[in-house]
Enzyme design. Sequence first.
Site, PDB file in Angstrom:
ATOM      1  CB  ILE A   1     -11.763  -6.019 -11.583  1.00  0.00           C
ATOM      2  CG1 ILE A   1     -11.328  -5.949 -10.128  1.00  0.00           C
ATOM      3  CG2 ILE A   1     -13.062  -5.292 -11.781  1.00  0.00           C
ATOM      4  CD1 ILE A   1     -12.425  -6.203  -9.140  1.00  0.00           C
TER       5      ILE A   1
ATOM      6  NE  ARG B   1      -8.398 -12.126  -4.814  1.00  0.00           N
ATOM      7  CZ  ARG B   1      -8.312 -13.448  -4.826  1.00  0.00           C
ATOM      8  NH1 ARG B   1      -8.785 -14.142  -5.839  1.00  0.00           N
ATOM      9  NH2 ARG B   1      -7.771 -14.085  -3.818  1.00  0.00           N
TER      10      ARG B   1
ATOM     11  CG  ASN C   1      -3.082  -1.690 -12.749  1.00  0.00           C
ATOM     12  OD1 ASN C   1      -2.949  -1.754 -11.529  1.00  0.00           O
ATOM     13  ND2 ASN C   1      -2.420  -2.498 -13.571  1.00  0.00           N
TER      14      ASN C   1
ATOM     15  CG  HIS D   1       2.570  -3.235 -15.223  1.00  0.00           C
ATOM     16  ND1 HIS D   1       2.175  -4.422 -14.627  1.00  0.00           N
ATOM     17  CD2 HIS D   1       3.623  -3.541 -16.017  1.00  0.00           C
ATOM     18  CE1 HIS D   1       2.966  -5.396 -15.056  1.00  0.00           C
ATOM     19  NE2 HIS D   1       3.843  -4.899 -15.896  1.00  0.00           N
TER      20      HIS D   1
ATOM     21  N   GLY E   1       0.786  -1.236   0.000  1.00  0.00           N
ATOM     22  CA  GLY E   1       0.000   0.000   0.000  1.00  0.00           C
ATOM     23  C   GLY E   1       0.814   1.280   0.000  1.00  0.00           C
ATOM     24  CB  SER E   2       4.366   2.181  -0.586  1.00  0.00           C
ATOM     25  OG  SER E   2       4.639   1.740  -1.890  1.00  0.00           O
ATOM     26  CG  ASN E   3       2.357   2.969  -5.739  1.00  0.00           C
ATOM     27  OD1 ASN E   3       2.802   3.952  -6.323  1.00  0.00           O
ATOM     28  ND2 ASN E   3       2.973   1.791  -5.741  1.00  0.00           N
TER      29      ASN E   3
HETATM   30  C1  GRF Z   1       3.641  -1.599  -7.469  1.00  0.00           C
HETATM   31  O1  GRF Z   1       4.897  -1.967  -7.938  1.00  0.00           O
HETATM   32  C2  GRF Z   1       2.654  -1.493  -8.607  1.00  0.00           C
HETATM   33  O2  GRF Z   1       3.239  -1.114  -9.811  1.00  0.00           O
HETATM   34  C3  GRF Z   1       2.130  -2.893  -8.737  1.00  0.00           C
HETATM   35  O3  GRF Z   1       2.060  -3.356  -7.408  1.00  0.00           O
HETATM   36  C4  GRF Z   1       3.034  -2.687  -6.614  1.00  0.00           C
HETATM   37  C5  GRF Z   1       2.339  -2.143  -5.408  1.00  0.00           C
HETATM   38  O4  GRF Z   1       3.254  -1.606  -4.480  1.00  0.00           O
HETATM   39  N1  GRF Z   1       0.885  -2.921  -9.435  1.00  0.00           N
HETATM   40  P1  GRF Z   1       2.722  -0.947  -3.130  1.00  0.00           P
HETATM   41  O5  GRF Z   1       1.830  -1.981  -2.455  1.00  0.00           O
HETATM   42  O6  GRF Z   1       1.949   0.270  -3.504  1.00  0.00           O
HETATM   43  O7  GRF Z   1       3.935  -0.636  -2.337  1.00  0.00           O
END
Ligand code: GRF
Length: 210
Positions: free
Chosen positions: A105, A103, A119, A121, A24-26
């Site tokens: 969706i 997952r 999303n 990636h 969940g860092s993003n």
């Molecule tokens: C990220 O590398 C994103 O690109 C991918 O999953 C990872 C999630 O990282 N889809 P975090 O959980 O947000 O740290």
Amino acid sequence: MRGSFRGIKRVLITYLGVLASGNGSNFERLAQAVLSSEIPNAQIACLVTDRECPALDRAGRLDIPFFIFKPVDFALAVEWTGAITDCLKNHKVELVLFAGFLRKIEQPLLAAYKNRILNIHPALLPGFGGKGMYGRRVHEAVIAAGVKESGVTIHVVDEQYDHGPVVWQERIPVEPTDTPETLEAKIHQLEHTAYPRAVAQYLKQMAEPA
Ligand code: GRF
């Protein structure tokens, strides 16, 4: 999304819903970017996960409502997706952000949020994406392919994995000394600045008259 009435400016808030499965860092970066108005006129209405995961602790700390929908608690995948869709709708979510959501969706979420799900990636799509391409495996494949660049892609979600239209890409060189671990760390850093920028731009486009 801005209007004025007799000289009074009215700014409408767009509600965002984040879906995550892991660290969940993003998600946290997006929440910070909303608070600092790097993503202007928006609010994260809720976090939805499909499992117990650290993203939930972050939501708790950030005082963002969170919900866990485990597929195992539903007889059919469509019921699970329907429950998530209802949750997002109940929170007035207009743009859904996948942030490490693992997952696939399908309907009815895709129908309810056509062109309204993004999303992130950790590679340059259309390369190094698709089923099973997540986490460290992406960076292992990039290094094994010997390509000179990798990066971050933010794209619209459709019915296929890592497939919809690309809305944002940022690139970094793959150095000869890079390992999957070093590349993963660099790209993770890049994601934290790229995703808020991409979301701010996408919201701006959403607000412009067609
Ligand atoms: C990220 O590398 C994103 O690109 C991918 O999953 C990872 C999630 O990282 N889809 P975090 O959980 O947000 O740290």
